[in-house]
Each structure stands twice: as structure tokens, then as C-alpha cells.
Design a protein around this motif. Structure first.
Motif, PDB file in Angstrom:
ATOM      1  N   ALA A  25       0.908  -1.214  -0.248  1.00 48.52           N
ATOM      2  CA  ALA A  25      -0.019  -0.129  -0.017  1.00 48.52           C
ATOM      3  C   ALA A  25       0.929   1.145   0.021  1.00 48.52           C
ATOM      4  O   ALA A  25       0.345   2.266  -0.422  1.00 48.52           O
ATOM      5  N   GLY A  26       2.120   1.142   0.719  1.00 47.54           N
ATOM      6  CA  GLY A  26       2.781   2.416   0.504  1.00 47.54           C
ATOM      7  C   GLY A  26       3.166   2.873  -0.958  1.00 47.54           C
ATOM      8  O   GLY A  26       3.500   4.028  -1.206  1.00 47.54           O
ATOM      9  N   MET A  27       3.108   1.963  -1.853  1.00 40.93           N
ATOM     10  CA  MET A  27       3.540   2.298  -3.079  1.00 40.93           C
ATOM     11  C   MET A  27       2.444   3.360  -3.596  1.00 40.93           C
ATOM     12  O   MET A  27       2.788   4.178  -4.375  1.00 40.93           O
ATOM     13  N   SER A  28       1.438   3.227  -3.287  1.00 42.77           N
ATOM     14  CA  SER A  28       0.175   4.242  -3.609  1.00 42.77           C
ATOM     15  C   SER A  28      -0.086   5.387  -2.630  1.00 42.77           C
ATOM     16  O   SER A  28      -1.022   6.022  -2.792  1.00 42.77           O
ATOM     17  N   ALA A  29       0.566   5.392  -1.630  1.00 41.29           N
ATOM     18  CA  ALA A  29       0.369   6.465  -0.738  1.00 41.29           C
ATOM     19  C   ALA A  29       0.497   7.802  -1.175  1.00 41.29           C
ATOM     20  O   ALA A  29      -0.107   8.859  -1.049  1.00 41.29           O
ATOM     21  N   GLU A  30       1.519   8.000  -2.220  1.00 39.85           N
ATOM     22  CA  GLU A  30       1.918   9.347  -2.817  1.00 39.85           C
ATOM     23  C   GLU A  30       0.793   9.659  -4.094  1.00 39.85           C
ATOM     24  O   GLU A  30       0.889  10.883  -4.489  1.00 39.85           O
ATOM     25  N   SER A  31       0.047   8.590  -4.089  1.00 36.04           N
ATOM     26  CA  SER A  31      -1.140   9.070  -5.067  1.00 36.04           C
ATOM     27  C   SER A  31      -2.323   9.345  -4.195  1.00 36.04           C
ATOM     28  O   SER A  31      -3.403   9.501  -4.579  1.00 36.04           O
ATOM     29  N   GLY A  32      -2.166   9.316  -2.932  1.00 38.44           N
ATOM     30  CA  GLY A  32      -3.169   9.896  -1.997  1.00 38.44           C
ATOM     31  C   GLY A  32      -3.963   8.892  -1.434  1.00 38.44           C
ATOM     32  O   GLY A  32      -5.289   9.107  -0.698  1.00 38.44           O
ATOM     33  N   ASN A  82       1.749   7.818  -9.258  1.00 36.26           N
ATOM     34  CA  ASN A  82       2.810   8.808  -8.761  1.00 36.26           C
ATOM     35  C   ASN A  82       3.814   8.713  -9.354  1.00 36.26           C
ATOM     36  O   ASN A  82       4.216   7.526 -10.316  1.00 36.26           O
ATOM     37  N   ALA A  83       5.072   9.283  -8.995  1.00 39.34           N
ATOM     38  CA  ALA A  83       6.160   9.320  -9.723  1.00 39.34           C
ATOM     39  C   ALA A  83       7.117   7.901  -9.468  1.00 39.34           C
ATOM     40  O   ALA A  83       7.780   7.271 -10.387  1.00 39.34           O
ATOM     41  N   GLY A  84       6.487   7.292  -8.387  1.00 37.07           N
ATOM     42  CA  GLY A  84       7.230   5.739  -8.335  1.00 37.07           C
ATOM     43  C   GLY A  84       6.671   4.807  -9.260  1.00 37.07           C
ATOM     44  O   GLY A  84       7.480   4.058 -10.014  1.00 37.07           O
ATOM     45  N   HIS A  85       5.214   4.892  -9.429  1.00 34.96           N
ATOM     46  CA  HIS A  85       4.491   3.913 -10.471  1.00 34.96           C
ATOM     47  C   HIS A  85       5.083   4.339 -11.837  1.00 34.96           C
ATOM     48  O   HIS A  85       5.410   3.399 -12.645  1.00 34.96           O
ATOM     49  N   ASN A  86       5.357   5.683 -12.220  1.00 36.57           N
ATOM     50  CA  ASN A  86       5.912   5.909 -13.580  1.00 36.57           C
ATOM     51  C   ASN A  86       7.440   5.546 -13.640  1.00 36.57           C
ATOM     52  O   ASN A  86       7.708   5.143 -14.869  1.00 36.57           O
ATOM     53  N   ALA A  87       8.003   5.594 -12.716  1.00 39.83           N
ATOM     54  CA  ALA A  87       9.575   5.143 -12.833  1.00 39.83           C
ATOM     55  C   ALA A  87       9.489   3.725 -13.193  1.00 39.83           C
ATOM     56  O   ALA A  87      10.387   3.430 -13.835  1.00 39.83           O
ATOM     57  N   LEU A  88       8.935   2.752 -12.329  1.00 37.67           N
ATOM     58  CA  LEU A  88       8.802   1.480 -12.595  1.00 37.67           C
ATOM     59  C   LEU A  88       8.345   1.022 -13.909  1.00 37.67           C
ATOM     60  O   LEU A  88       8.939   0.149 -14.487  1.00 37.67           O
ATOM     61  N   ALA A  89       7.332   2.022 -14.471  1.00 33.83           N
ATOM     62  CA  ALA A  89       6.912   1.535 -15.652  1.00 33.83           C
ATOM     63  C   ALA A  89       7.947   1.925 -16.378  1.00 33.83           C
ATOM     64  O   ALA A  89       8.288   1.118 -17.875  1.00 33.83           O
ATOM     65  N   GLU A  90       8.768   3.000 -16.605  1.00 35.33           N
ATOM     66  CA  GLU A  90       9.794   3.412 -17.536  1.00 35.33           C
ATOM     67  C   GLU A  90      10.799   2.497 -17.492  1.00 35.33           C
ATOM     68  O   GLU A  90      11.522   1.899 -18.457  1.00 35.33           O
ATOM     69  N   LEU A  91      11.198   1.919 -16.205  1.00 40.50           N
ATOM     70  CA  LEU A  91      12.057   0.835 -15.979  1.00 40.50           C
ATOM     71  C   LEU A  91      11.875  -0.465 -16.735  1.00 40.50           C
ATOM     72  O   LEU A  91      12.728  -1.014 -17.552  1.00 40.50           O
TER      73      LEU A  91
END
Ligand code: APR
Length: 257
Positions: A25-32, A82-91
């Protein structure tokens, strides 16, 4: 956070051949979106899981449970990766070996572009009939749902058998989806680096995937600004939010290409 730990983790990513990511769940915390345990605003700090995340609870009060999930669906639909989801997708674009095992029932990884992913605890938008288990599609979330988690909303009825529809999530006491679990075990057997992101590590059997990797001698990096049960079994702990750590790691992978 010292840059040399981030640099060392960037090197580990670059030198790995089978990168596996395990998110909570922490992965989506910065998405609110609220987590389950780590703050006063967490879901299980505000509501009893046995009432809202069990088949018993659904049988006892379908309108209360469905209304709470409709509130979660509405807020997830409004949230953005959030920027974390986007970074994983780019990776994943840079390296096809990347795979994601998520405990999350939101679709933010997919909306960011992640393709190789399994949901260990189901997906909130994949509702199904509680009686005959047929998928139920086309649910329109009522307007008032987004503001009020205690709004009582009767679930829709199955178009095939007339039974009540339930959320497509794994409730406490229920088995994990067989395909998702066996795929997860296979990815753990194949990986040479495991990124554990935003999970307290208290829910089994999901958390056992990390010990499975540990027993294989896989190098493990934890990304979590707080505490997690996994701290004792990881090689590196980046005490940062996913939205900061993952873009920083992605930069280090890209700059070396
Ligand atoms: N970035 C990374 N980690 C974060 C962030 C962030 N921005 N914010 C919080 N965290 C960490 C917390 O420190 C905590 O360790 O995320 C973790 C969230 O833990 P939980 O709320 O317990 O969520 P999770 O581990 O995913 O729960 C597992 O419990 O109820 C079930 O089905 C539910 O899938 C869920 C399971």
C-alpha cells in the motif's frame, strides 16, 4: 539518505538480470490512497477489517461493505499514478525482465504502464458474483460514494443468477488467486534482485515471498520511509518514499546506459 547507498542500489539494478518488484500500500500512498496500518489515517486504524474485508462481514451487512468499497473505488479512480509508479513503468521499458507482484487492489501500476504484473490480493474493479463467481462488469459508482465511506449502498445483482455482487479482492480467510500465487513463486525462483516497496510485511502468505527470496540468497532492497517487518531480512533499506527513491534509481540506471 546518503547518495552512496542510492548509488550502490543503482549499481545492483544495473547489474541484475532478473529484477522482481514486490509492492504494498505504501506504493500508492503518494497518490493519496490510504495505507492499512502505518498511520492514524490508515484503513485498519479507522475500520475493523473483519467487518469490511471478510465474507462474513459481507453476509452480515452487504450495503455497509459495498458502500465502503464503492468509496475506495471512487477514490482510486480519481487518483493518478505517482512518480514511483511511473519510474517502474519506465524501468520496464528499459528492461523486459522486470516483473511486479503487488498486494494492492488499485490499478495504478497498470495506468502508469506496467505490463508484467500480478495482483496477489485481487483487483478492486474486478467485481464478481458472490454466489456464482461470474465476473460483473459495468458498475457505475454512485456520485455520493467518493465523499462518504460509511454510505450504505446495496451491491448490484448478478445478471446471470441474481446473486449479490462482491468486490474482486481477497478477503481475510480467503485463498489467494492460484495463478497469481504460482506466477509469484516462479518469479521469486528466477529473480536475482528483489525490490520490496511500501509493505509492512505482516500479512501472510504474501510476506513469505520475501523470505523465499532471502533463502535463495537473492539481494533485497527495501524502499520504505517507516518501519517494516522486512527490515531484518534486507541488504539495503532506502528510508524514502517510493515517489522519491524509484525516480532516483531510474536516473542511475539511465545515466549508465
Ligand atoms: N513509500 C513507500 N512506503 C511507504 C510510503 C511511501 N510513500 N508511505 C508508507 N509506506 C510504508 C509504511 O511504512 C508501511 O511499511 O508502506 C507500508 C504500508 O504497510 P500496510 O499499510 O500494512 O500495507 P501492506 O503491507 O500493503 O498491507 C498488506 O494487508 O489488509 C491487507 O490486503 C491488505 O494488501 C494488504 C495487506
Amino acid at each position: 539518505m546518503s547518495h552512496d547507498v542510492l548509488d550502490a542500489c543503482g549499481d545492483l539494478l544495473r547489474n541484475s538480470r532478473h529484477l522482481l518488484v514486490f509492492t504494498g500500500a505504501g506504493m500508492s500512498a503518494e497518490s493519496g490512497l490510504p495505507t492499512f496500518r502505518d498511520s492514524d489515517n490508515s484503513l485498519w486504524a479507522r475500520w475493523p477489517p473483519e467487518t469490511l474485508a471478510s465474507a462474513e462481514g459481507f453476509r452480515d451487512d452487504k450495503a455497509l461493505v459495498w458502500g465502503w468499497y464503492a468509496w475506495r473505488m471512487a477514490n482510486i479512480a480519481k487518483a493518478t499514478p505517482n512518480a514511483g509508479h511511473n519510474a517502474l513503468a519506465e524501468l520496464e521499458d528499459l528492461r523486459a525482465d522486470l516483473a511486479v507482484i503487488t498486494q494492492n487492489v488499485d490499478d495504478l501500476h497498470e495506468r502508469a504502464g506496467t505490463r508484467r504484473i500480478v495482483h496477489l490480493h485481487g483487483s478492486i474493479f474486478q467485481s464478481r458474483c458472490f454466489a456464482c463467481a461470474r465476473p460483473f462488469v459495468g458498475y457505475e459508482i454512485p456520485d455520493g460514494a467518493i465523499e462518504d465511506p460509511s454510505l450504505r449502498i446495496m451491491p448490484p445483482k448478478c445478471r446471470h443468477c441474481g446473486g449479490y455482487v462482491r468486490p474482486g479482492v481477497v478477503w481475510f480467510g480467503e485463498a489467494l488467486p492460484v495463478t497469481a500465487w504460482s506466477q509469484s513463486e516462479q518469479w521469486v525462483r528466477e529473480c536475482d534482485l528483489l525490490l520490496v516497496i511500501g509493505t509492512s510485511g505482516v500479512v501472510q502468505p504474501a510476506a513469505s515471498l520475501v523470505s523465499m527470496a532471502r533463502r535463495r540468497g537473492v539481494t533485497i532492497i527495501l524502499i520504505d520511509p517507516g518501519q517494516s517487518e522486512h527490515v531484518a531480512s534486507v541488504d539495503h533499506h532506502l528510508r524514502m518514499g517510493a515517489g522519491t527513491a524509484l525516480p532516483a534509481l531510474l536516473e542511475r540506471v539511465k545515466s549508465a546506459r
